[in-house]
Scaffold this motif. Structure first.
Motif, PDB file in Angstrom:
ATOM      1  N   VAL A 138       0.847  -1.203   0.000  1.00  0.00           N
ATOM      2  CA  VAL A 138       0.000   0.000   0.000  1.00  0.00           C
ATOM      3  C   VAL A 138       0.879   1.248   0.000  1.00  0.00           C
ATOM      4  CG1 VAL A 138      -1.602   1.378   1.380  1.00  0.00           C
ATOM      5  CG2 VAL A 138      -1.954  -1.076   1.172  1.00  0.00           C
ATOM      6  N   ARG A 189      10.707  -9.031   2.663  1.00  0.00           N
ATOM      7  CA  ARG A 189      10.427  -8.864   4.085  1.00  0.00           C
ATOM      8  C   ARG A 189       9.750 -10.100   4.672  1.00  0.00           C
ATOM      9  NH1 ARG A 189       9.429  -8.218   8.543  1.00  0.00           N
ATOM     10  NH2 ARG A 189       8.290  -6.659   9.710  1.00  0.00           N
ATOM     11  N   LEU A 244      18.669 -18.351   2.203  1.00  0.00           N
ATOM     12  CA  LEU A 244      17.608 -17.372   2.443  1.00  0.00           C
ATOM     13  C   LEU A 244      18.150 -15.944   2.415  1.00  0.00           C
ATOM     14  CD1 LEU A 244      14.618 -16.967   3.222  1.00  0.00           C
ATOM     15  CD2 LEU A 244      15.299 -17.116   5.601  1.00  0.00           C
ATOM     16  N   ILE A 245      19.249 -15.737   3.148  1.00  0.00           N
ATOM     17  CA  ILE A 245      19.799 -14.387   3.264  1.00  0.00           C
ATOM     18  C   ILE A 245      20.320 -13.920   1.900  1.00  0.00           C
ATOM     19  CG2 ILE A 245      22.224 -14.691   3.830  1.00  0.00           C
ATOM     20  CD1 ILE A 245      21.867 -13.056   6.239  1.00  0.00           C
ATOM     21  N   ILE A 248      17.300 -12.950  -0.185  1.00  0.00           N
ATOM     22  CA  ILE A 248      16.715 -11.697   0.298  1.00  0.00           C
ATOM     23  C   ILE A 248      17.585 -10.507  -0.100  1.00  0.00           C
ATOM     24  CG2 ILE A 248      16.217 -10.378   2.390  1.00  0.00           C
ATOM     25  CD1 ILE A 248      15.131 -12.935   3.623  1.00  0.00           C
ATOM     26  N   PHE A 249      18.917 -10.661   0.062  1.00  0.00           N
ATOM     27  CA  PHE A 249      19.815  -9.566  -0.311  1.00  0.00           C
ATOM     28  C   PHE A 249      19.721  -9.283  -1.805  1.00  0.00           C
ATOM     29  CE2 PHE A 249      23.065  -9.860   3.399  1.00  0.00           C
ATOM     30  CZ  PHE A 249      22.061  -9.507   4.250  1.00  0.00           C
ATOM     31  N   SER A 252      16.463  -7.421  -2.557  1.00  0.00           N
ATOM     32  CA  SER A 252      16.437  -6.001  -2.204  1.00  0.00           C
ATOM     33  C   SER A 252      17.427  -5.212  -3.058  1.00  0.00           C
ATOM     34  CB  SER A 252      16.653  -5.763  -0.709  1.00  0.00           C
ATOM     35  OG  SER A 252      17.349  -6.789  -0.109  1.00  0.00           O
ATOM     36  N   LEU A 253      18.529  -5.867  -3.458  1.00  0.00           N
ATOM     37  CA  LEU A 253      19.479  -5.192  -4.346  1.00  0.00           C
ATOM     38  C   LEU A 253      18.811  -4.866  -5.683  1.00  0.00           C
ATOM     39  CD1 LEU A 253      22.594  -4.517  -4.271  1.00  0.00           C
ATOM     40  CD2 LEU A 253      22.889  -6.521  -5.706  1.00  0.00           C
ATOM     41  N   ARG A 256      16.287  -2.144  -5.307  1.00  0.00           N
ATOM     42  CA  ARG A 256      16.935  -0.851  -5.163  1.00  0.00           C
ATOM     43  C   ARG A 256      17.448  -0.342  -6.501  1.00  0.00           C
ATOM     44  NH1 ARG A 256      19.656   2.042  -0.721  1.00  0.00           N
ATOM     45  NH2 ARG A 256      21.540   2.642  -1.791  1.00  0.00           N
TER      46      ARG A 256
ATOM     47  N   ILE B  36      -8.405  -3.963   4.049  1.00  0.00           N
ATOM     48  CA  ILE B  36      -7.382  -3.550   5.013  1.00  0.00           C
ATOM     49  C   ILE B  36      -8.027  -3.272   6.370  1.00  0.00           C
ATOM     50  CG2 ILE B  36      -5.687  -1.758   5.536  1.00  0.00           C
ATOM     51  CD1 ILE B  36      -5.425  -1.430   2.449  1.00  0.00           C
ATOM     52  N   TYR B 120      23.680   1.456   2.461  1.00  0.00           N
ATOM     53  CA  TYR B 120      23.040   0.257   1.934  1.00  0.00           C
ATOM     54  C   TYR B 120      23.223  -0.928   2.878  1.00  0.00           C
ATOM     55  CZ  TYR B 120      21.710  -3.437  -1.239  1.00  0.00           C
ATOM     56  OH  TYR B 120      21.109  -4.519  -1.788  1.00  0.00           O
ATOM     57  N   LEU B 124      20.478  -3.324   4.691  1.00  0.00           N
ATOM     58  CA  LEU B 124      20.467  -4.792   4.616  1.00  0.00           C
ATOM     59  C   LEU B 124      20.322  -5.415   6.003  1.00  0.00           C
ATOM     60  CD1 LEU B 124      23.092  -5.959   1.991  1.00  0.00           C
ATOM     61  CD2 LEU B 124      20.614  -5.893   1.814  1.00  0.00           C
ATOM     62  N   ALA B 126      18.426  -4.511   8.200  1.00  0.00           N
ATOM     63  CA  ALA B 126      16.994  -4.629   8.485  1.00  0.00           C
ATOM     64  C   ALA B 126      16.375  -5.785   7.724  1.00  0.00           C
ATOM     65  CB  ALA B 126      16.278  -3.328   8.137  1.00  0.00           C
ATOM     66  N   ALA B 127      17.057  -6.248   6.664  1.00  0.00           N
ATOM     67  CA  ALA B 127      16.474  -7.296   5.828  1.00  0.00           C
ATOM     68  C   ALA B 127      16.829  -8.693   6.327  1.00  0.00           C
ATOM     69  CB  ALA B 127      16.930  -7.125   4.389  1.00  0.00           C
ATOM     70  N   VAL B 128      17.802  -8.791   7.249  1.00  0.00           N
ATOM     71  CA  VAL B 128      18.167 -10.106   7.774  1.00  0.00           C
ATOM     72  C   VAL B 128      16.998 -10.660   8.589  1.00  0.00           C
ATOM     73  CG1 VAL B 128      19.752 -11.365   9.274  1.00  0.00           C
ATOM     74  CG2 VAL B 128      20.597  -9.501   7.865  1.00  0.00           C
ATOM     75  N   PRO B 129      16.527 -11.871   8.270  1.00  0.00           N
ATOM     76  CA  PRO B 129      15.389 -12.424   8.998  1.00  0.00           C
ATOM     77  C   PRO B 129      15.699 -12.658  10.469  1.00  0.00           C
ATOM     78  CG  PRO B 129      15.818 -13.685   7.001  1.00  0.00           C
ATOM     79  CD  PRO B 129      16.965 -12.752   7.177  1.00  0.00           C
ATOM     80  N   VAL B 132      17.463 -15.818  11.406  1.00  0.00           N
ATOM     81  CA  VAL B 132      18.898 -15.885  11.106  1.00  0.00           C
ATOM     82  C   VAL B 132      19.692 -15.179  12.206  1.00  0.00           C
ATOM     83  CG1 VAL B 132      20.680 -15.204   9.467  1.00  0.00           C
ATOM     84  CG2 VAL B 132      18.512 -16.104   8.634  1.00  0.00           C
TER      85      VAL B 132
END
Lengths: 262, 337
Positions: A138, A189, A244-245, A248-249, A252-253, A256, B36, B120, B124, B126-129, B132
């Motif tokens: 959203v 996320r 996984l990491i 995810i990286f 997001s790369l 971006r 929502i 950057y 990243l 913040a993106a680490v689960p 992990v």
């Protein structure tokens, strides 16, 4: 003062680098063909892979995206294209508030909505993940739609097109790149969320493609493996975490990159 | 030219058709967007009804009782609530200065070629689960802490100290000295939870702070420099006060994250349902109890008590996020979002 600030910054960035190198060191050896094609070996035995978790994650994320994209993009269109609608402030506020609800609480909600009636299932897990995606989609959709110049809309309307056609055929395509970025960020996320899956998708030690049955996911297997007493499960967990990491990286790369090019 | 020539080209019937289709589209979009709101209401309803048995049985005692015991069927959430608040607030206190410093580095100190990659990397983080982070804390930090905790007991007077503290803990209390005496030796516990939470919430404050610091008008800096100020004076007098509100909003967002952070904490906090006794001993948070107990909770009352923790967490995060929004919206000077 500059030195202290540099030191603090190093402290902030250090965990990321340490985690990444730790996972490479420990996990890379376990990533082979078996890792992608086999299911975890029974406890205490060696070998096996995370095929069940990889397939489960892909399937649940695909299902979650259906919910997240449909509701999220519609919500973004509503907030951006109907700013004078009386419900607009409510939807905006609730969407912001949802963004802060802990993922595990969304798991409890999905448990009550689906698991209580139908039992543990991939659908329940996907629902929880989809709910978590919505606020992110959203937000980004609203922001990129607002970046589309008003004159573009006016040009469409001046040609005699109805507003819905202008929105669907002119405004949305103009903002498509940004929306895709938002969806990718939302996927990155929720792809790592294990907490809401604990008592929705529940996990499955075999390969299961039927979303009405319990299903495994990468973060779930990482959690189980990391808290397991067996070396072999821990080894798989570390390899799973590395995979996984990395995914995810990369996501997001890419997201971006895509948003910067615009 | 052509008012008269255009109007026959758009007959009234077609105009009403397009306004009808516009209406349909609006209804469709509104219906989808309302989902929502529906999710929010469903969540309140779902958590509310499932909390009822526990709330009926214990009432407000649920929030003031210290005992959480599935065996006797007594559920009071004081230990989890304090666990949540202590881990979150301490992690926040440690992370905020670090986050602001790193934001200043990216926005003010670093040359551009370095600022972008560092910014950057922080994103990243913040993106680490969560899971992990939990894995890493369990396999890397816990052994380090564990070695330190075991090393504590090398001398007889330390052992005597532990024994006297153990008596104090067993009676349900602690004092300042005993608070720093290890009560678990595997490295898991409150301290590890705080460490990992600190790392996990850093990027939220850091990226909001970086964004607001970048938005401080250049004239503001130049005016200070023109007065002969040093770099640090410019930062502390012209930049930080200006960005204060935005930073505060970021801090509160990070608090919201910390309150709800689940698996990393659940994996390392040691899962003790007692009130916090030692910095190096087991504890629990509301989220960690949900993760650790909901799956096994068979009894209605146990299950309902765990959901009540979820409901509490739900409202807590709604309030915290709402306040963050208010602060960012109200106190921020115009031009800073």
């Amino acid at each position: 003062m500059g030195g202290l600030i540099l030191l603090a910054t190093l402290l902030v960035v250090a965990p990321l680098i340490l985690i990444f190198f730790y996972l490479i060191k420990e996990g890379v050896g376990a990533i082979n063909l078996d890792f992608f094609t086999k299911v975890p070996a029974p406890e205490g035995e060696t070998g096996g892979g995370l095929a069940n978790a990889i397939l489960g994650s892909i399937e649940m994320l695909a299902l979650a995206s259906v919910i997240g994209v449909l509701v999220g993009v519609s919500g973004g269109i509503f907030l951006s294209e109907y700013p004078r609608h009386p419900l607009m402030p409510t939807v905006r506020m609730i969407s912001d508030v949802l963004a802060g609800i802990p993922a595990i609480v969304m798991g409890l909600v999905a448990y009550g909505l689906i698991v209580l009636q139908f039992g543990f299932s991939g659908f329940a897990g996907a629902l929880a993940l989809g709910f978590l995606m919505i606020p992110i989609v959203v937000r980004t959709t609203e922001e990129v739609l607002k970046l589309v110049p008003l004159t573009v809309r006016e040009a469409g309307l001046a040609l005699g097109l109805p507003k819905w056609l202008v929105t669907l055929r002119i405004v949305l395509p103009a903002a498509a790149g940004g929306i895709v970025t938002g969806v990718m960020l939302a996927l990155a996320r929720v792809a790592g969320e294990a907490a809401p899956l604990l008592f929705t998708a529940f996990g499955n030690s075999g390969i299961n493609l039927d979303p009405s049955k319990p299903m495994s996911a990468l973060p779930l297997e990482i959690y189980r493996g990391a808290t397991s007493a067996y070396d072999e499960n821990q080894r798989l967990a570390k390899a799973g975490a590395l995979l996984l990491i990395t995914l995810i990286f990369l996501t997001s790369l890419l997201a971006r990159r895509a948003s910067r090019r615009k | 030219m052509s008012e008269p020539t255009q109007s026959p080209a758009r007959p009234p019937a077609q105009a009403s058709l397009s306004s009808r289709s516009d209406r349909l589209f609006e209804i469709l979009i509104l219906a989808l967007a309302s989902i929502i709101v529906l999710i929010f209401l469903l969540s309140v309803y779902q958590l509310g009804t499932e909390s009822l048995p526990a709330l009926k049985r214990f009432g407000l005692d649920f929030f003031t009782q210290r005992t959480w015991n599935p065996v006797t069927g007594t559920y009071g959430a004081v230990a989890m609530i304090t666990g949540t608040l202590v881990t979150s607030l301490v992690a926040l206190a440690i992370s905020v200065p670090l986050a602001i410093a790193s934001a200043l580095f990216v926005a003010e100190y670093a040359p551009k070629w370095l600022a972008n990659p560092v910014g950057y990397l922080i994103e990243l983080l913040a993106a680490v689960p969560s899971v992990v982070y939990g894995l890493w804390a369990l396999f890397v930090i816990a052994p380090i802490l564990s070695r330190w905790e075991q090393g504590f007991f090398q001398s007889p007077d330390k052992i005597a100290l532990y024994t006297s503290c153990k008596n104090l803990w067993d009676s349900g209390s602690t004092n300042l000295q005993c608070f720093f005496v290890p009560s678990s030796f595997d490295g898991r516990g409150l301290a590890l939870a705080i460490i990992i939470l600190t790392v996990m919430i850093l990027p939220y404050t850091a990226s909001v702070a970086r964004d607001v610091i970048r938005l401080v008008p250049q004239e503001q800096r130049e005016a200070m420099y023109a007065l002969g100020a040093t770099k640090w004076e410019v930062i502390s007098r012209a930049i930080l006060p200006y960005a204060r509100a935005g930073i505060m909003g970021g801090v509160i967002l990070a608090l919201g994250r910390a309150l709800g952070e689940t698996l990393a904490v659940a994996m390392v906090i040691g899962d003790s349902q007692d009130i916090i006794k030692s910095l190096f001993g087991g504890a629990s948070t509301m989220a960690s109890v949900i993760a650790n107990q909901f799956g096994d909770a068979q009894e209605t009352l146990h299950r309902s008590s765990v959901v009540t923790l979820g409901l509490t967490l739900f409202f807590l995060s709604v309030v915290v996020n709402y306040v963050a929004r208010l602060i960012i919206a109200r106190l921020t000077p115009k031009g800073i979002q």
